[in-house]
Design an enzyme around this catalytic site. Structure first.
Site, short mmCIF file in Angstrom:
data_model
loop_
_atom_site.label_atom_id
_atom_site.label_comp_id
_atom_site.label_asym_id
_atom_site.label_seq_id
_atom_site.Cartn_x
_atom_site.Cartn_y
_atom_site.Cartn_z
N SER A 144 0.88 -1.25 0.15
CA SER A 144 0.12 0.04 0.05
C SER A 144 0.96 1.25 -0.08
O SER A 144 0.31 2.36 -0.53
CB SER A 144 -0.93 0.15 1.37
OG SER A 144 -1.95 -0.96 1.06
N HIS A 188 0.70 4.27 4.39
CA HIS A 188 -0.05 4.98 3.31
C HIS A 188 0.46 6.51 3.43
O HIS A 188 0.92 6.82 2.00
CB HIS A 188 -1.56 4.92 3.74
CG HIS A 188 -2.42 3.57 3.41
ND1 HIS A 188 -3.83 3.42 3.39
CD2 HIS A 188 -1.83 2.40 3.32
CE1 HIS A 188 -3.86 2.07 3.24
NE2 HIS A 188 -2.76 1.38 3.12
#
Length: 290
Positions: free
Chosen positions: A192, A238
């Site tokens: 991610s 993230h």
């Protein structure tokens, strides 16, 4: 009466002009040829002929001509990309790592998942390997979403940046996500961080090229909300990947035209050094504080 002989003798010899000799290849003197190079007019045999836009050219003329040809480049430097091999390779590596988790999830995660404390005590490879692992079975959404995103936007970015710059973007964004987990998190797995780095890259490139950015902003906004709404998602990875990905792409997209490649290489190394130095100098802040 005079009669003609039935079998006349050979014709009388004539003097041979100096230019009447049979031409031979300039590289192979033992081979006769009547074909000449269209540029330098040297005689060339079939082994020395190179097809040109008009007629044939010799090896040397083709070599010299190639030096003056300006080869195409990707939009922000590097060689043009026809097939996005880096994207397919990254997809394959992530899938292979997931298959290893299917076979023995506990062993793979214990040895290679991103762990702040383990990195602090010398297991530095987790900064990279953790970005190729995902939530193990029976959870499939994690790897499916990340690989769908890589499949959807990876080829376009690779063609715009070139394969080397795209590789640097992906790996540095992944590393940026891992460093953020190291400093402000604890344990995490997943691509991610790298995927959010690609989101940041799309935003920067859209702005640089004057594209409509509303779709990219919606994509980033929705995923940012999901990051904080869905439990057990590493917001550190993230955001770390998003920031590093946007930064690296800005350095590539806004590099000065003069010495662009040197500037891009230098700034890439600077970002890499800063990320590595952050891990070497600082302890995992949240993990040790807890």
């Amino acid at each position: 009466m005079t009669t003609q002989p039935d079998h006349p003798g050979p014709p009388a010899p004539r003097d041979e002009a100096p230019g009447d000799h049979i031409p031979t290849c300039y590289r192979h003197p033992d081979r006769e040829t009547y074909v000449r190079c269209q540029r330098c007019e040297k005689p060339i045999c079939p082994d020395c002929m190179r097809v040109a836009s008009v007629g044939h050219q010799c090896v040397e003329c083709v070599r010299e001509g190639n030096k003056t040809v300006r080869h195409g480049q990707a939009a922000f430097g590097g060689r043009p990309v026809t097939t996005p091999f880096v994207t397919w390779t990254l997809l394959a590596l992530n899938v292979l790592a997931y298959l290893a988790e299917v076979v023995n999830p506990a062993r793979v995660l214990n040895a290679f998942a991103m762990s702040a404390d383990a990195v602090y005590y010398g297991e530095w490879w987790r900064l990279v390997t953790g970005a190729f692992l995902h939530s193990p079975p029976p959870s499939y959404w994690h790897i499916l979403f990340n690989m769908w995103a890589l499949f959807a936007i990876g080829p376009q970015l690779e063609r715009l940046l070139g394969s080397l710059r795209f590789s640097a973007l992906y790996l540095l964004a992944a590393l940026g996500g891992s460093v953020a987990v190291y400093l402000f998190g604890s344990v995490a797995v997943g691509a991610s961080g790298a995927i959010y780095g690609l989101f940041g890259a799309m935003f920067v490139i859209s702005r640089r090229l004057g594209y409509d950015m509303r779709g990219v902003l919606w994509l980033i906004g929705i995923n940012a909300v999901l990051t904080f709404v869905i439990p057990n998602i590493s917001w550190q990875g993230h955001l770390g990947g998003l920031i590093v990905g946007a930064l690296i792409t800005a350095l590539y997209a806004y590099a000065p035209a003069r010495n662009r490649t040197a500037f891009q290489l230098g700034t890439t190394l600077v970002v890499l050094i800063v990320l590595v130095a952050a891990v070497m100098v600082l302890p995992p802040l949240v993990s040790f504080a807890g």
